[in-house]
Design an enzyme around this catalytic site. Structure first.
Site, PDB file in Angstrom:
ATOM      1  N   ASN A   1     -14.657  39.088  35.899  1.00  0.00           N
ATOM      2  CA  ASN A   1     -14.333  37.687  36.166  1.00  0.00           C
ATOM      3  C   ASN A   1     -13.876  37.631  37.615  1.00  0.00           C
ATOM      4  O   ASN A   1     -12.757  38.006  37.929  1.00  0.00           O
ATOM      5  CB  ASN A   1     -13.217  37.221  35.211  1.00  0.00           C
ATOM      6  CG  ASN A   1     -12.727  35.822  35.546  1.00  0.00           C
ATOM      7  OD1 ASN A   1     -13.347  35.114  36.349  1.00  0.00           O
ATOM      8  ND2 ASN A   1     -11.623  35.419  34.946  1.00  0.00           N
ATOM      9  N   TRP A   2     -14.782  37.172  38.470  1.00  0.00           N
ATOM     10  CA  TRP A   2     -14.480  37.201  39.910  1.00  0.00           C
ATOM     11  C   TRP A   2     -13.466  36.126  40.305  1.00  0.00           C
ATOM     12  O   TRP A   2     -12.923  36.173  41.399  1.00  0.00           O
ATOM     13  CB  TRP A   2     -15.765  36.992  40.716  1.00  0.00           C
ATOM     14  CG  TRP A   2     -16.723  38.139  40.673  1.00  0.00           C
ATOM     15  CD1 TRP A   2     -16.574  39.323  40.000  1.00  0.00           C
ATOM     16  CD2 TRP A   2     -17.992  38.221  41.346  1.00  0.00           C
ATOM     17  NE1 TRP A   2     -17.675  40.130  40.208  1.00  0.00           N
ATOM     18  CE2 TRP A   2     -18.567  39.473  41.029  1.00  0.00           C
ATOM     19  CE3 TRP A   2     -18.708  37.347  42.179  1.00  0.00           C
ATOM     20  CZ2 TRP A   2     -19.799  39.871  41.517  1.00  0.00           C
ATOM     21  CZ3 TRP A   2     -19.947  37.743  42.664  1.00  0.00           C
ATOM     22  CH2 TRP A   2     -20.491  38.993  42.340  1.00  0.00           C
ATOM     23  N   LYS A   3     -13.266  35.160  39.439  1.00  0.00           N
ATOM     24  CA  LYS A   3     -12.392  34.021  39.769  1.00  0.00           C
ATOM     25  C   LYS A   3     -12.868  33.393  41.091  1.00  0.00           C
ATOM     26  O   LYS A   3     -14.059  33.440  41.382  1.00  0.00           O
ATOM     27  CB  LYS A   3     -10.929  34.462  39.803  1.00  0.00           C
ATOM     28  CG  LYS A   3     -10.545  35.223  38.527  1.00  0.00           C
ATOM     29  CD  LYS A   3      -9.080  35.426  38.356  1.00  0.00           C
ATOM     30  CE  LYS A   3      -8.837  36.180  37.038  1.00  0.00           C
ATOM     31  NZ  LYS A   3      -7.435  36.331  36.709  1.00  0.00           N
TER      32      LYS A   3
ATOM     33  N   HIS B   1     -10.197  30.130  29.798  1.00  0.00           N
ATOM     34  CA  HIS B   1      -9.361  31.104  30.509  1.00  0.00           C
ATOM     35  C   HIS B   1      -7.966  30.497  30.701  1.00  0.00           C
ATOM     36  O   HIS B   1      -7.825  29.303  30.916  1.00  0.00           O
ATOM     37  CB  HIS B   1      -9.986  31.459  31.864  1.00  0.00           C
ATOM     38  CG  HIS B   1      -9.297  32.611  32.511  1.00  0.00           C
ATOM     39  ND1 HIS B   1      -8.122  32.469  33.213  1.00  0.00           N
ATOM     40  CD2 HIS B   1      -9.582  33.938  32.524  1.00  0.00           C
ATOM     41  CE1 HIS B   1      -7.728  33.659  33.630  1.00  0.00           C
ATOM     42  NE2 HIS B   1      -8.601  34.570  33.224  1.00  0.00           N
TER      43      HIS B   1
ATOM     44  N   GLU C   1      -6.038  30.418  33.096  1.00  0.00           N
ATOM     45  CA  GLU C   1      -5.853  29.674  34.349  1.00  0.00           C
ATOM     46  C   GLU C   1      -6.392  28.256  34.219  1.00  0.00           C
ATOM     47  O   GLU C   1      -5.884  27.326  34.849  1.00  0.00           O
ATOM     48  CB  GLU C   1      -6.510  30.439  35.509  1.00  0.00           C
ATOM     49  CG  GLU C   1      -5.677  31.660  35.890  1.00  0.00           C
ATOM     50  CD  GLU C   1      -6.449  32.843  36.427  1.00  0.00           C
ATOM     51  OE1 GLU C   1      -7.604  32.674  36.867  1.00  0.00           O
ATOM     52  OE2 GLU C   1      -5.895  33.964  36.391  1.00  0.00           O
TER      53      GLU C   1
ATOM     54  N   GLU D   1      -6.332  37.792  26.148  1.00  0.00           N
ATOM     55  CA  GLU D   1      -5.728  38.013  27.457  1.00  0.00           C
ATOM     56  C   GLU D   1      -4.284  37.528  27.439  1.00  0.00           C
ATOM     57  O   GLU D   1      -4.031  36.337  27.631  1.00  0.00           O
ATOM     58  CB  GLU D   1      -6.503  37.245  28.537  1.00  0.00           C
ATOM     59  CG  GLU D   1      -7.950  37.657  28.663  1.00  0.00           C
ATOM     60  CD  GLU D   1      -8.488  37.380  30.054  1.00  0.00           C
ATOM     61  OE1 GLU D   1      -8.969  38.338  30.676  1.00  0.00           O
ATOM     62  OE2 GLU D   1      -8.419  36.236  30.531  1.00  0.00           O
TER      63      GLU D   1
ATOM     64  N   GLY E   1      -3.360  39.727  36.179  1.00  0.00           N
ATOM     65  CA  GLY E   1      -3.125  39.816  37.614  1.00  0.00           C
ATOM     66  C   GLY E   1      -1.735  40.317  37.972  1.00  0.00           C
ATOM     67  O   GLY E   1      -1.326  40.262  39.132  1.00  0.00           O
TER      68      GLY E   1
ATOM     69  N   SER F   1      -5.053  42.989  33.575  1.00  0.00           N
ATOM     70  CA  SER F   1      -4.770  44.220  34.323  1.00  0.00           C
ATOM     71  C   SER F   1      -5.418  45.453  33.712  1.00  0.00           C
ATOM     72  O   SER F   1      -4.820  46.537  33.692  1.00  0.00           O
ATOM     73  CB  SER F   1      -3.258  44.424  34.491  1.00  0.00           C
ATOM     74  OG  SER F   1      -2.696  43.336  35.211  1.00  0.00           O
TER      75      SER F   1
ATOM     76  N   GLY G   1     -10.527  41.150  35.799  1.00  0.00           N
ATOM     77  CA  GLY G   1     -10.346  40.301  36.976  1.00  0.00           C
ATOM     78  C   GLY G   1     -10.330  41.141  38.240  1.00  0.00           C
ATOM     79  O   GLY G   1     -11.379  41.542  38.757  1.00  0.00           O
ATOM     80  N   GLY G   2      -9.130  41.433  38.727  1.00  0.00           N
ATOM     81  CA  GLY G   2      -8.959  42.136  40.004  1.00  0.00           C
ATOM     82  C   GLY G   2      -9.846  43.364  40.163  1.00  0.00           C
ATOM     83  O   GLY G   2     -10.500  43.535  41.207  1.00  0.00           O
TER      84      GLY G   2
HETATM   85  P1  PGA Z   1      -6.908  40.766  35.770  1.00  0.00           P
HETATM   86  O1  PGA Z   1      -7.556  39.400  35.258  1.00  0.00           O
HETATM   87  O2  PGA Z   1      -7.799  41.875  35.337  1.00  0.00           O
HETATM   88  O3  PGA Z   1      -6.851  40.618  37.274  1.00  0.00           O
HETATM   89  O4  PGA Z   1      -5.541  40.858  35.163  1.00  0.00           O
HETATM   90  C1  PGA Z   1      -8.151  39.308  34.006  1.00  0.00           C
HETATM   91  C2  PGA Z   1      -8.610  37.897  33.760  1.00  0.00           C
HETATM   92  O5  PGA Z   1      -7.899  36.957  34.140  1.00  0.00           O
HETATM   93  O6  PGA Z   1      -9.689  37.668  33.174  1.00  0.00           O
END
Ligand code: PGA
Length: 248
Positions: free
Chosen positions: A9-11, A94, A96, A166, A172, A211, A232-233
């Site tokens: 997930n590149w966001k 998600h 966010e 999640e 993150g 994470s 994500g990251g």
């Molecule tokens: P993260 O993000 O791996 O940076 O914690 C995961 C996500 O939000 O899908």
């Protein structure tokens, strides 16, 4: 046996040049077909993903989808449009989007239905806030979130979804749920699915996100109900993303 899925997930990260580099490195380092792999890129770069990834083992997907089918909805992107640029997946719900864009459980369920209607696989995110975990409400929150999905999808559609657990406090932050903490919630989610359809419960992949990194992926992915990761990251660095794929 469920085939594992590792989805990036590149966001809101990337550029034409950075994406080209990242995708070239992932393609070059991709091991044989041990698991399914996807990248969920910003919508503006999905055509680039299609150009770079067509004919490879890597699928691509959107990070959100409109609740509307088409028409006067400035700035929105429909499920049919995602499908048009070759997406296989769409992340919906998600945390966010739930928190910054006030998406309710019902909106998320509608988005999942829209995705399915356009033959996309929705990656439906659920997860509790830190305060909810600390108040002992994790099970209640994720049950409510998954029930909203179960209320609108029939058994056939249910078989085609992916769920991502999640925990919001792990996204993150560098904090990860322990494998057992994650497994407990995954088992609960599968139980909820089974209450509607035993076949779907057996089939649906439940990803862990929050994470996930090369150094914790193997342990998490060895749990019986963890069928992959939403990354994500670590999906923005080819070597990390590939290490997680290798762990799967
Ligand atoms: P993260 O993000 O791996 O940076 O914690 C995961 C996500 O939000 O899908």
């Amino acid at each position: 046996m469920r085939r594992k899925l590792i989805a990036g997930n590149w966001k809101m990260n990337g550029s034409l040049a950075a994406n080209a580099d990242l995708l070239a490195s992932i393609k070059a380092g991709l091991p044989g077909s041990a698991c399914d792999v996807a990248v969920c890129a910003p919508a503006i770069y999905l055509a680039q993903a299609k150009a770079e990834l067509s004919g490879t083992a890597i699928a691509w997907g959107g990070q959100d989808v409109s609740v509307h089918e088409s028409g006067a909805y400035t700035g929105e992107i429909s499920a049919a449009m995602l499908r048009d640029v070759g997406c296989r997946y769409a992340i919906v719900g998600h945390s966010e989007r739930r928190s910054y864009h006030n998406e309710s459980d019902e909106v998320v369920a509608l988005k999942a239905s829209r995705a399915l209607a356009s033959e996309l696989t929705p990656i439906i995110c659920v997860g509790e806030l830190l305060a909810e975990r600390e108040a002992g409400k994790t099970d209640e929150v994720v049950a409510r979130q998954i029930n909203a999905i179960l209320n609108v999808l029939d058994e056939e559609s249910l078989k085609s979804i992916v769920v991502a657990y999640e925990p919001v406090w792990a996204i993150g932050t560098g904090k990860t749920a322990t494998p057992q903490m994650a497994q407990d919630v995954h088992a609960l989610l599968r139980q909820r699915l089974a209450a509607k359809s035993a076949v779907a419960a057996e089939k649906v992949r439940i990803l862990y996100g929050g994470s996930m990194k090369p150094d914790n992926a193997k342990e998490l992915l060895s749990m019986p109900d963890i069928d992959g990761g939403l990354i994500g990251g670590a999906s923005l660095k080819a070597s990390d993303f590939l290490a997680i794929i290798n762990a799967a």
